[in-house]
Design an enzyme around this catalytic site. Structure first.
Site, PDB file in Angstrom:
ATOM      1  N   HIS A  39       0.621  -1.617  -0.315  1.00  0.00           N
ATOM      2  CA  HIS A  39      -0.303  -0.328  -0.464  1.00  0.00           C
ATOM      3  C   HIS A  39       0.371   1.069  -0.219  1.00  0.00           C
ATOM      4  O   HIS A  39       0.816   2.081  -0.636  1.00  0.00           O
ATOM      5  CB  HIS A  39      -0.977  -0.151   1.446  1.00  0.00           C
ATOM      6  CG  HIS A  39      -1.847   1.216   1.299  1.00  0.00           C
ATOM      7  ND1 HIS A  39      -2.292   1.350   3.059  1.00  0.00           N
ATOM      8  CD2 HIS A  39      -2.091   1.900   0.548  1.00  0.00           C
ATOM      9  CE1 HIS A  39      -2.607   2.627   2.594  1.00  0.00           C
ATOM     10  NE2 HIS A  39      -2.785   3.153   1.136  1.00  0.00           N
ATOM     11  N   GLU A  88       2.142   1.030  -3.216  1.00  0.00           N
ATOM     12  CA  GLU A  88       0.866   2.261  -3.761  1.00  0.00           C
ATOM     13  C   GLU A  88       0.961   3.779  -3.323  1.00  0.00           C
ATOM     14  O   GLU A  88       0.844   4.586  -4.547  1.00  0.00           O
ATOM     15  CB  GLU A  88      -0.195   2.148  -3.252  1.00  0.00           C
ATOM     16  CG  GLU A  88      -1.553   3.271  -3.523  1.00  0.00           C
ATOM     17  CD  GLU A  88      -2.621   2.786  -2.796  1.00  0.00           C
ATOM     18  OE1 GLU A  88      -3.315   3.207  -2.064  1.00  0.00           O
ATOM     19  OE2 GLU A  88      -3.175   1.452  -2.403  1.00  0.00           O
ATOM     20  N   HIS A  89       1.344   4.057  -2.560  1.00  0.00           N
ATOM     21  CA  HIS A  89       1.988   5.729  -2.037  1.00  0.00           C
ATOM     22  C   HIS A  89       3.188   5.854  -3.294  1.00  0.00           C
ATOM     23  O   HIS A  89       3.353   7.369  -2.545  1.00  0.00           O
ATOM     24  CB  HIS A  89       1.684   5.662  -0.575  1.00  0.00           C
ATOM     25  CG  HIS A  89       0.718   5.704   0.286  1.00  0.00           C
ATOM     26  ND1 HIS A  89       0.032   6.598   0.779  1.00  0.00           N
ATOM     27  CD2 HIS A  89      -0.108   4.772   0.508  1.00  0.00           C
ATOM     28  CE1 HIS A  89      -0.721   6.659   1.553  1.00  0.00           C
ATOM     29  NE2 HIS A  89      -1.502   5.127   1.080  1.00  0.00           N
ATOM     30  N   GLU A 122       5.898   9.501   3.659  1.00  0.00           N
ATOM     31  CA  GLU A 122       4.621   8.890   3.394  1.00  0.00           C
ATOM     32  C   GLU A 122       4.349   7.688   4.494  1.00  0.00           C
ATOM     33  O   GLU A 122       3.456   7.290   4.254  1.00  0.00           O
ATOM     34  CB  GLU A 122       5.140   8.268   1.386  1.00  0.00           C
ATOM     35  CG  GLU A 122       4.713   9.380   0.494  1.00  0.00           C
ATOM     36  CD  GLU A 122       3.369  10.215   0.653  1.00  0.00           C
ATOM     37  OE1 GLU A 122       2.481   9.894   0.268  1.00  0.00           O
ATOM     38  OE2 GLU A 122       4.647  11.542   0.921  1.00  0.00           O
ATOM     39  N   GLU A 127      -3.370   7.410   8.081  1.00  0.00           N
ATOM     40  CA  GLU A 127      -4.090   7.033   6.917  1.00  0.00           C
ATOM     41  C   GLU A 127      -5.169   5.831   8.612  1.00  0.00           C
ATOM     42  O   GLU A 127      -6.523   5.783   8.138  1.00  0.00           O
ATOM     43  CB  GLU A 127      -4.155   6.360   5.867  1.00  0.00           C
ATOM     44  CG  GLU A 127      -5.993   6.318   4.688  1.00  0.00           C
ATOM     45  CD  GLU A 127      -4.972   5.481   3.413  1.00  0.00           C
ATOM     46  OE1 GLU A 127      -5.764   4.891   3.195  1.00  0.00           O
ATOM     47  OE2 GLU A 127      -3.899   6.224   3.209  1.00  0.00           O
TER      48      GLU A 127
END
Length: 860
Positions: free
Chosen positions: A68, A161-162, A232, A239
């Site tokens: 992720h 993903e980030h 990140e 999140e």
């Protein structure tokens, strides 16, 4: 789909909807990258989606969320719209900054062009019915990304993903990709699920070629700097912190926690500061090096599927794509398959009592099943979801609702991969239903037993197949970015001819397949998750990642048999044939083409605006009737009573109108600031029939005490749960409260709720409709005479006859929705403390009021 050398020149006839004017072409590059090209000369937006067949299940051990993490930079910095615009679009948080400015430059974007209310109403209606029927799978904005998330390195996939969209060797400036997309009216994002990670963007057509080149470079030579890594990881943790108090995330992780520890389904998937920074450092692991290693070992062209949506011809876009994506390296990486089942006998026949954050009671009954994708043309899960999730007379939900025990029920396949899957029945319980757990479980298994005894019904399957076929062939266009994502993910699981269809067209009736799936829904195979705040203080265990309190006990087949034997003797039966399936899909003639709605009719009672379909050639229509009732919002009590009134109408109509929604004809009755609004959208063939039924129900409204109590309880819990909303949702609420005229604070409405009785609504209803005016809009596949006839029907019912229900408004009562006009050059600041003391997150919204005339000039 098997991984290996793909047939580059294989001619494929891709099945597409009858009304779809777009052209499609499948190609395979020399590096084994499989691509679907889409040409749409009518589009003003172009898009692309790259789906990589590597997901959370591939996270390395000890770095949960790494996958992720690799893509998350796109999540926060590549939305394509400013942060405050995203907040305006989504909800409301704890600090509001109001600034009165005049914008000289306005970017064209769909965030501004979407008709206000239309999309949201349609989505709301579709979600309310189709999520139960199984045509579409929708989720809450804060719900976990499904398709089954499994990750070993906690957050590694999340990190990939980030990180991927920060910069590349060709475009080394950090965030230049995001800046380019934004400046060209676009947006970009990424997400990760169990076995794949998807990257996508959308942009204005004239900026597409460079955007595509920038996009391609992330898969050729990405840069993942050390500085970006720390930033990140914090974004990933932010999140995660947001999700800690979200019930969907908490309960999803609890279900995963109670599974085999050696199966990737068991693991924590999104990542946090602890899993990506603290724990790796303690073990001497460099997260960035692991990130680079993960990318190097797993990102290979033969594991990727690309969809490109362009305004240009197929030949031109093919030439463009071949030049930009042929340099993605191919290491012939074998796709990883995660075999085995996540639930052993230890994790079956269990009853789990869990404590949620929000008020309410929910039941989730889950069975591990054979993945439905293995029989996607037979559609066994769609068939069973249709029947178990049905809401018509004789259905399980019909009985539970009649008994006052449930307010919603959904059924269908969830969390599936090619190796395993689950079938889930979710029931929202009332307070009374919470006290009848065993009866509800007994009724559920009695209905499943009824289906097993009846066997698969050919006429029901054929009816379902017909509905699905109509839905596929007359589907509306969706925004290009959503379309390319859907198709790119389908490419991983289906043969090329079914990339657009996927599992949406069950066409082969196979009773033995349906029966085999039905037999898997048995007492020996069940997992029961029961959520209620009433369990607080009575649990003995805690889920480690989110801190959810729970207890667990074994439930044998004998107990379930006992529940079945002692369940209420209500009559359960299969549904009757659906009379709302459209039979006339012809297009009505349009004699005068107009680009904008015209005022077709005006009277003391209503105004009718009309716009025939001149663009989409679709057999669908849209009808909106806005009832302006001055009495509907003059006090907090009136607001709440109007809310209960509209909820009761929807409740009364449910058994009758559910079949209409199954057949693609949706309706909604909802409260507005000035009264209430009736909306119908779908196939025009039977729309008039549904409209007449709804109008009659409004005109002959009566208050049923038992249903009043259920709806009042439901509304009360929703008000009580407001404080558990995300901070951004709260701040957007405050923004609206400050600016909109004639609105009441939620706490004042909650204060009056306990004191409202049946008699209050009985007295309120005639006052609400005593004087009203209807603003009407009819569009789509409807002729002028039909539109006028619809409105004439409503006028006759409400305003005419010996004892009219309503009278026209006085001239002074014709008010418009008003918003506070902020003074130019003056800034306003409003701060509010978050309502949930356990939520450490904050949010800010920057509201800019724009001169309407300047906006109109810019758009024109």
């Amino acid at each position: 789909m098997a991984v290996g050398k793909k047939e580059e020149n294989m001619a494929v006839a891709i099945v597409k909807p009858r009304i779809d004017k777009r052209d499609y072409r499948r190609i395979v590059l020399q590096n084994n990258l499989e691509i679907l090209l889409i040409s749409d000369p009518e589009t003003d937006k172009c898009a692309a989606s790259m789906n990589v067949c590597v997901g959370a299940f591939s996270d390395p051990e000890g770095l949960e969320g790494l996958a992720h993490f690799l893509g998350m930079i796109s999540l926060l910095q590549n939305r394509g719209l400013p942060f405050w615009v995203e907040l305006v679009a989504w909800g409301l948080p704890s600090v509001v900054y109001l600034s009165c400015v005049v914008c000289e430059l306005l970017h064209r974007s769909e965030a501004y062009h979407a008709p206000k209310g239309v999309t949201s109403v349609v989505d709301k209606m579709r979600e309310g019915s189709l999520r139960r029927f199984g045509h579409v799978k929708r989720r809450f904005a804060d719900a976990p990304v499904r398709r089954c998330e499994r990750r070993d390195i906690v957050g590694l996939r999340k990190g990939r993903e980030h990180m991927l969209f920060y910069a590349s060797e060709k475009y080394p400036v950090e965030d230049s990709y995001s800046k380019y997309i934004t400046e060209n009216g676009g947006s970009t994002n990424a997400f990760t699920s169990s076995e794949d990670t998807n990257y996508y963007f959308e942009v204005n057509a004239d900026g597409f070629e460079e955007a595509l080149d920038r996009f391609a470079q992330f898969f050729i030579k990405p840069l993942m700097s050390a500085d970006a890594t720390t930033r990140e990881i914090k974004a990933v943790d932010s999140e995660h912190q947001k999700n800690l108090l979200s019930d969907p995330w908490r309960m999803n992780q609890l279900q995963k926690h109670l599974s085999a520890e050696n199966h990737p389904y068991h693991k924590f998937s999104t990542g946090s500061w602890d899993t990506l920074e603290v724990r790796p450092k303690e073990r001497g692991i460099d997260t960035r090096q692991e990130l680079l290693k993960f990318y190097s070992e797993n990102y290979s062209a033969n594991l990727m599927h690309l969809v490109v949506y362009s305004k240009d011809s197929l030949d031109k876009v093919e030439q463009l794509v071949r030049g930009k994506f042929q340099d993605i390296r191919n290491i012939d990486r074998n796709q990883i398959h995660f075999t085995g089942q996540p639930c052993t006998t230890e994790h079956l026949q269990i009853l789990v009592r869990a404590v949620p954050i929000k008020q309410g009671h929910k039941l989730k009954i889950i069975w591990p099943i054979t993945p439905g994708i293995h029989h996607y043309k037979e559609g066994p899960c769609r068939y069973l979801g249709h029947l178990i999730g049905h809401e018509g007379e004789g259905s399980l939900f019909y009985v539970l609702k009649k008994l006052g025990w449930a307010t919603s029920l959904s059924a269908g396949e969830s969390d599936w991969t090619n190796e395993f899957s689950f079938f889930k029945v979710a029931i929202d319980l009332t307070d009374a239903g919470q006290d009848h757990f065993e009866d509800i479980m007994g009724l559920l298994f009695k209905y499943i037993h009824l289906l097993q005894q009846a066997g698969a019904s050919k006429w029901i399957f054929e009816e379902l197949s017909a509905i699905c076929e109509i839905a596929f062939h007359y589907q509306d266009k969706i925004r290009p970015s959503d379309y390319v994502v859907n198709v790119a993910m389908n490419m991983q699981h289906y043969p090329p001819e079914d990339w657009l269809v996927a599992s949406s067209l069950p066409s082969k009736f196979n009773p033995s397949v349906i029966q085999s799936f039905l037999n898997e829904l048995n007492p020996d195979n069940v997992r029961i998750f029961w959520e209620s705040t009433k369990f607080e203080g009575n649990t003995s265990m805690t889920e480690p990642w989110y801190g959810t309190a729970y207890s667990m006990e074994k439930v044998g087949g004998d107990s379930i048999k006992h529940w079945m034997e002692h369940a209420p003797s209500e009559e359960l039966h299969l549904p009757a044939p659906n009379v709302f399936i459209p039979t006339d899909l012809s297009l009505k003639p349009v004699f005068e083409k107009t680009k904008v709605p015209i005022l077709l009719r005006k009277s003391p009672y209503s105004r009718l605006w009309y716009k025939p379909d001149t663009a989409f050639s679709s057999p669908k229509a849209y009808v909106m009737i806005d009832f302006s009732c001055p009495y509907g919002g003059h006090s907090p009590e009136a607001e709440v009573l109007t809310e209960i009134f509209t909820r009761l109408l929807m409740d009364y109509l449910n058994e009758y109108a559910y079949n209409a929604q199954v057949a693609g004809l949706y309706y909604d009755i909802s409260k507005t600031n000035s009264g209430f609004q009736l909306t119908l959208v779908g196939y025009s063939d039977k729309l008039r029939v549904l409209l007449e039924a709804v109008v009659e129900k409004i005109a002959k409204f009566e208050v049923k005490p038992d249903r009043f109590s259920v709806i009042k309880e439901l509304v009360t819990k929703q008000y009580q749960n407001f404080k558990f909303q995300q901070p951004y949702q709260q701040v957007m609420y405050y923004c609206s409260l400050l600016l909109k005229d004639n609105t009441w604070p939620w706490n004042e409405e909650l204060e009056v709720l306990p004191h409202l009785k049946v008699d209050d609504l009985v007295k309120f209803y005639p006052l609400l409709l005593a004087r009203s005016f209807m603003e009407c809009y009819v569009a789509g596949n409807v002729e002028q005479a039909e539109a006028e006839s619809m409105i004439q029907l409503i006028e006759d019912v409400f305003f005419k006859g010996p004892q009219p229900i309503s009278k026209p408004l006085f001239a002074s009562q014709h008010l418009t929705n008003r918003v506070v006009n902020l003074e130019r050059g003056v800034n306003y600041f409003y701060a509010a403390e978050g309502l949930n003391p356990n939520d450490e997150n904050s949010a800010l919204v920057h509201y800019i009021q724009v001169n309407l005339k300047l906006m109109e000039c810019a758009w024109n």
